[in-house]
Write an enzyme that holds these catalytic residues in place. Structure first.
Site, mmCIF file in Angstrom:
data_model
loop_
_atom_site.group_PDB
_atom_site.id
_atom_site.type_symbol
_atom_site.label_atom_id
_atom_site.label_comp_id
_atom_site.label_asym_id
_atom_site.label_seq_id
_atom_site.Cartn_x
_atom_site.Cartn_y
_atom_site.Cartn_z
ATOM 1 N N GLY A 15 29.362 50.712 26.487
ATOM 2 C CA GLY A 15 29.979 51.192 25.244
ATOM 3 C C GLY A 15 31.159 52.121 25.490
ATOM 4 N N THR A 46 23.182 59.838 21.697
ATOM 5 C CA THR A 46 23.048 58.862 20.607
ATOM 6 C C THR A 46 22.720 59.580 19.295
ATOM 7 O OG1 THR A 46 22.196 57.340 22.253
ATOM 8 C CG2 THR A 46 21.846 56.738 19.957
ATOM 9 N N THR A 47 23.277 59.105 18.196
ATOM 10 C CA THR A 47 23.059 59.742 16.887
ATOM 11 C C THR A 47 22.429 58.737 15.909
ATOM 12 O OG1 THR A 47 25.263 59.111 16.148
ATOM 13 C CG2 THR A 47 25.054 61.284 17.165
ATOM 14 N N HIS A 89 40.295 63.255 9.920
ATOM 15 C CA HIS A 89 39.936 62.161 10.823
ATOM 16 C C HIS A 89 40.773 60.922 10.493
ATOM 17 C CE1 HIS A 89 36.423 64.670 11.693
ATOM 18 N NE2 HIS A 89 36.319 63.973 12.816
ATOM 19 N N HIS A 90 40.703 59.951 11.396
ATOM 20 C CA HIS A 90 41.410 58.678 11.247
ATOM 21 C C HIS A 90 40.997 57.938 9.968
ATOM 22 C CE1 HIS A 90 37.660 56.778 12.550
ATOM 23 N NE2 HIS A 90 37.589 57.767 13.430
ATOM 24 N N LYS A 108 37.333 56.197 9.360
ATOM 25 C CA LYS A 108 36.050 56.924 9.301
ATOM 26 C C LYS A 108 35.379 56.695 7.950
ATOM 27 C CE LYS A 108 33.896 61.410 10.189
ATOM 28 N NZ LYS A 108 32.785 60.827 10.939
HETATM 29 P P1 NAD Z 1 29.282 51.696 21.378
HETATM 30 O O1 NAD Z 1 28.813 50.794 20.292
HETATM 31 O O2 NAD Z 1 30.685 51.556 21.882
HETATM 32 O O3 NAD Z 1 28.312 51.581 22.646
HETATM 33 C C1 NAD Z 1 26.909 51.549 22.569
HETATM 34 C C2 NAD Z 1 26.371 50.824 23.806
HETATM 35 O O4 NAD Z 1 24.953 50.895 23.763
HETATM 36 C C3 NAD Z 1 26.753 49.341 23.850
HETATM 37 O O5 NAD Z 1 27.203 48.991 25.138
HETATM 38 C C4 NAD Z 1 25.458 48.625 23.512
HETATM 39 O O6 NAD Z 1 25.335 47.357 24.131
HETATM 40 C C5 NAD Z 1 24.445 49.605 24.094
HETATM 41 N N1 NAD Z 1 23.098 49.425 23.543
HETATM 42 C C6 NAD Z 1 22.753 49.060 22.296
HETATM 43 N N2 NAD Z 1 21.417 48.951 22.196
HETATM 44 C C7 NAD Z 1 20.932 49.256 23.417
HETATM 45 C C8 NAD Z 1 19.619 49.320 23.956
HETATM 46 N N3 NAD Z 1 18.551 49.022 23.211
HETATM 47 N N4 NAD Z 1 19.466 49.685 25.246
HETATM 48 C C9 NAD Z 1 20.534 49.976 26.020
HETATM 49 N N5 NAD Z 1 21.815 49.922 25.570
HETATM 50 C C10 NAD Z 1 22.001 49.561 24.268
HETATM 51 O O7 NAD Z 1 29.041 53.165 20.825
HETATM 52 P P2 NAD Z 1 29.681 54.540 21.348
HETATM 53 O O8 NAD Z 1 30.906 54.863 20.566
HETATM 54 O O9 NAD Z 1 29.751 54.514 22.845
HETATM 55 O O10 NAD Z 1 28.562 55.579 20.874
HETATM 56 C C11 NAD Z 1 27.247 55.497 21.362
HETATM 57 C C12 NAD Z 1 26.387 56.521 20.641
HETATM 58 O O11 NAD Z 1 26.837 57.841 20.955
HETATM 59 C C13 NAD Z 1 26.455 56.429 19.115
HETATM 60 O O12 NAD Z 1 25.176 56.739 18.591
HETATM 61 C C14 NAD Z 1 27.463 57.503 18.736
HETATM 62 O O13 NAD Z 1 27.296 57.994 17.432
HETATM 63 C C15 NAD Z 1 27.117 58.570 19.757
HETATM 64 N N6 NAD Z 1 28.180 59.553 20.042
HETATM 65 C C16 NAD Z 1 27.761 60.810 20.259
HETATM 66 C C17 NAD Z 1 28.676 61.787 20.623
HETATM 67 C C18 NAD Z 1 28.168 63.173 20.900
HETATM 68 O O14 NAD Z 1 28.962 64.052 21.282
HETATM 69 N N7 NAD Z 1 26.855 63.402 20.753
HETATM 70 C C19 NAD Z 1 30.021 61.483 20.745
HETATM 71 C C20 NAD Z 1 30.431 60.163 20.522
HETATM 72 C C21 NAD Z 1 29.487 59.194 20.174
#
Ligand code: NAD
Length: 244
Positions: free
Chosen positions: A12, A77-78, A133-134, A137
């Protein structure tokens, strides 16, 4: 010795940002990569810490696995449901877990500074929180602006009834103690947050501008290093950064 990390969700956007940030950090080694379809059980053995930036449904099972194998966990993850949250929280009884909705060091410092400013500056300072934000959103205000609002309300001992989301028309005089929250949208802005404290004679503005998701990756790696030496329990970035 670098901290060895199993990265869940590596394909991701955040996973890629963490892999890139880890290349510049001699104290972190991404030793195992996991994404949808992979089996974390076969990958976890060599890791000191697990870092999860994947999808909400993946986190509870991963937290169970971490608890079973005594591996500390960083959750980025959120969007978890209340049931998922409860299941993850149970694991914090046996392993240390850092769980934060925003891993940016700057945003966590903004939260802390906002808490201090809101309690030092009394009701004669009007508070307005502005985020931009963009244009893509979907939600407003941002989770970070919501958090800033909660911090100000707690420090001022006021409830949601004192919060004003945007203004329009004949709004009348601003009530003492009101907390204004405003969401701007446009272009490709990654995320700006400003907290304004305005009195008759002066104005204090706390401003944070995110330019790259690298900031979340760097913060998550900092959390991974910290959690590797922590006692079992649930922690936030304020613990990692010692902002208490
Ligand atoms: P993304 O969709 O680009 O990537 C998510 C990845 O997780 C993908 O590669 C997907 O295949 C994988 N995935 C999905 N289900 C899975 C599973 N069961 N097991 C293993 N891998 C799995 O999303 P992103 O932009 O990289 O964001 C990921 C998460 O992080 C989101 O929940 C987002 O809200 C959160 N996030 C948190 C912060 C923070 O600071 N806490 C910042 C940015 C994003």
């Amino acid at each position: 010795m670098p901290v060895k990390i199993l990265l869940n969700g590596y394909k991701g956007r955040m996973g890629q940002a963490i892999m890139s940030a880890a290349k510049d950090d001699a104290d972190c080694d991404i030793c195992a990569l996991c994404d949808m379809g992979d089996n974390p059980e076969s990958l976890i053995g060599n890791a000191d810490v697990v870092v999860d930036f994947s999808f909400r449904d993946a986190t509870p099972k991963l937290a169970d696995l971490c608890a079973k194998t005594s591996k500390p966990l960083v959750i980025g993850t959120t969007g978890h449901s209340a049931e998922q949250r409860d299941s993850i929280l149970k694991c914090a009884k046996t392993i240390p877990i850092v769980w934060a909705g925003n891993y940016s060091v700057g945003v966590n410092l903004l939260n802390y500074l906002t808490k201090i400013a809101a309690s030092v500056l009394g009701d004669s300072y009007d508070v307005e929180i502005v985020e931009m934000h963009h244009k893509f959103k979907k939600d407003a205000p941002s989770g970070t602006a919501e958090k800033l609002k909660e911090i100000v309300c707690k420090a001022r001992n006021v409830g949601e009834n004192m919060v004003c989301y945007g203004r329009h028309g004949q709004v009348g005089e601003r009530p003492v103690g009101e907390v204004g929250v405003h969401a701007l949208r446009g272009g490709g802005v990654v995320g700006d947050h400003t907290v304004i404290f305005a009195s008759d004679g002066e104005r204090l503005e706390l401003v944070h501008k995110a330019a790259d998701r690298k900031i979340f990756a760097v913060g998550a790696l900092r959390a991974a290093k910290w959690v590797s030496a922590a006692e079992p329990g649930l922690y936030g970035m304020e613990d990692v950064l010692n902002l208490k």
